[in-house]
Every structure is written in C-alpha cells, then in structure tokens.
Design a protein around this motif. Sequence first.
Motif, PDB file in Angstrom:
ATOM      1  N   VAL A   8     -43.741 -26.325 112.516  1.00 48.47           N
ATOM      2  CA  VAL A   8     -44.094 -24.875 112.777  1.00 48.47           C
ATOM      3  C   VAL A   8     -45.606 -24.788 112.287  1.00 48.47           C
ATOM      4  O   VAL A   8     -46.003 -25.526 111.134  1.00 48.47           O
ATOM      5  N   LYS A  10     -47.470 -21.779 113.062  1.00 51.49           N
ATOM      6  CA  LYS A  10     -48.069 -20.526 112.635  1.00 51.49           C
ATOM      7  C   LYS A  10     -46.728 -19.509 112.550  1.00 51.49           C
ATOM      8  O   LYS A  10     -45.917 -19.852 113.610  1.00 51.49           O
ATOM      9  N   CYS A  11     -46.728 -18.507 111.853  1.00 51.25           N
ATOM     10  CA  CYS A  11     -45.584 -17.408 111.891  1.00 51.25           C
ATOM     11  C   CYS A  11     -46.214 -16.232 112.549  1.00 51.25           C
ATOM     12  O   CYS A  11     -47.091 -15.848 111.652  1.00 51.25           O
ATOM     13  N   GLU A  12     -45.703 -15.578 113.265  1.00 52.33           N
ATOM     14  CA  GLU A  12     -45.829 -13.908 113.765  1.00 52.33           C
ATOM     15  C   GLU A  12     -44.939 -13.276 113.731  1.00 52.33           C
ATOM     16  O   GLU A  12     -44.022 -13.202 114.794  1.00 52.33           O
ATOM     17  N   ASP A  14     -41.428 -11.991 114.124  1.00 51.99           N
ATOM     18  CA  ASP A  14     -40.051 -12.622 114.318  1.00 51.99           C
ATOM     19  C   ASP A  14     -40.194 -13.975 115.313  1.00 51.99           C
ATOM     20  O   ASP A  14     -39.094 -14.484 115.467  1.00 51.99           O
ATOM     21  N   TYR A  15     -41.475 -14.295 115.396  1.00 51.74           N
ATOM     22  CA  TYR A  15     -41.772 -15.380 116.192  1.00 51.74           C
ATOM     23  C   TYR A  15     -42.517 -16.590 115.507  1.00 51.74           C
ATOM     24  O   TYR A  15     -43.111 -16.226 114.604  1.00 51.74           O
ATOM     25  N   ALA A  16     -42.191 -17.732 115.800  1.00 50.51           N
ATOM     26  CA  ALA A  16     -43.137 -18.903 115.068  1.00 50.51           C
ATOM     27  C   ALA A  16     -43.523 -19.768 116.373  1.00 50.51           C
ATOM     28  O   ALA A  16     -42.814 -20.059 117.236  1.00 50.51           O
ATOM     29  N   ARG A  52     -43.817 -20.849 121.765  1.00 46.01           N
ATOM     30  CA  ARG A  52     -43.360 -19.867 120.765  1.00 46.01           C
ATOM     31  C   ARG A  52     -41.862 -19.541 120.743  1.00 46.01           C
ATOM     32  O   ARG A  52     -41.144 -19.792 122.017  1.00 46.01           O
ATOM     33  N   ASN A  55     -38.042 -17.031 115.319  1.00 46.95           N
ATOM     34  CA  ASN A  55     -37.873 -17.441 114.137  1.00 46.95           C
ATOM     35  C   ASN A  55     -36.529 -17.054 113.471  1.00 46.95           C
ATOM     36  O   ASN A  55     -36.918 -16.277 112.405  1.00 46.95           O
ATOM     37  N   GLN A  58     -36.082 -17.998 109.441  1.00 53.39           N
ATOM     38  CA  GLN A  58     -37.302 -17.414 108.437  1.00 53.39           C
ATOM     39  C   GLN A  58     -38.206 -18.669 108.167  1.00 53.39           C
ATOM     40  O   GLN A  58     -38.247 -19.010 106.929  1.00 53.39           O
ATOM     41  N   ARG A  60     -41.407 -21.201 107.544  1.00 54.13           N
ATOM     42  CA  ARG A  60     -42.990 -21.274 106.945  1.00 54.13           C
ATOM     43  C   ARG A  60     -43.496 -22.383 107.629  1.00 54.13           C
ATOM     44  O   ARG A  60     -43.136 -23.204 108.100  1.00 54.13           O
ATOM     45  N   GLU A  61     -44.799 -22.020 107.867  1.00 53.81           N
ATOM     46  CA  GLU A  61     -45.812 -23.038 108.251  1.00 53.81           C
ATOM     47  C   GLU A  61     -45.819 -24.192 107.691  1.00 53.81           C
ATOM     48  O   GLU A  61     -45.491 -24.571 106.413  1.00 53.81           O
TER      49      GLU A  61
END
Length: 161
Positions: A8, A10-12, A14-16, A52, A55, A58, A60-61
């Motif tokens: 992972v 980047k997290c944005e 509901d998406y990673a 993409r 996520n 949940q 994390r980077e």
Amino acid sequence: MIEETAVVVKCEGDYAWVEAQRKSSCDQCQVKKGCGTSVLARVVGQKTSRMRVLNSLQLREGESVIIGLHESAMLSGSMAVYLVPLLSLLLFAITGQVLAEQLQIPAEELVSIVFAIIGMLVAIVWLRLFTRRIAHDSRYQPQILRRLPSAGISASNIVHS
C-alpha cells in the motif's frame, strides 16, 4: 484467482493505491541466460504497477497485502486488448483488398493499407468504450484478498549510513 503481493503506497478514503512488482516469466524458465526475453528483462529492470483497490481492510500505507484478479477478467481483458485490434485490422485489410479487386482499383495494396488503418482506429474506439464500460465493474478490478503479516521493519524505519 490470480494473486500477487503488493504494498500500500497511498490511502484515499475508501480506496488504497497499491504497487506490485512486475515479474518476468523468465524466473520460472530453465533457459534463463540463453534467452532474449531474459536479457531484455534485465536491461529494462524491475518495474512496478500501481493500481487502485477498494480499501476493504482499512489498510495503512506501507502494509503488504495479497491482491487478486479473477482469471476470466484477465482473459477477457487480454482478448479485448490484443485479439480485437488484430482481428479488426486483418478483417478491414482483407475487405479493402477484396473491394479494390472488385472495383478494379489499380492500387490494391494502398486501399488495403488504408482499410487496415481504419480497422485499427475502429478497434481503438471500441476499446476505449469497452474500458469505460468496465471501469467500475468489480469483476475487472483487483481486490485485496488478505493482509500479510508485518515483518516489524518498514522501509521508512531503515537508516542508510
């Protein structure tokens, strides 16, 4: 399901965004050093693919995950990208050749080439429409299958001397 390890980045919402190393099939081949594909893979180097994904865990980077894609999505996507343009080009070229012969046009090859180009353009337009149609279809999207256990050391914790 086709599975691949990814990280992972980047997290944005509901998406990673995840990155996966592209692998050459040369790793499984017995010839390795005597093959042009192997040499090309070494010259080009290791590349990554960024995609993409939803996520759902949940994440994390920096976390490692296993992502997956259904085989049917890979097969139909590959056919759309490779087979449809090739068949379109060939069918249009043959149509141009036959049409030029029937109309007794002296530059048969030129007509065939023009029709082949038109066939490729038609395939590209179709491919754009196809990709727009499947852009939000969950069957064609990579999915996070599971989180990999953490090794306790992340790339950001490593200090280079």
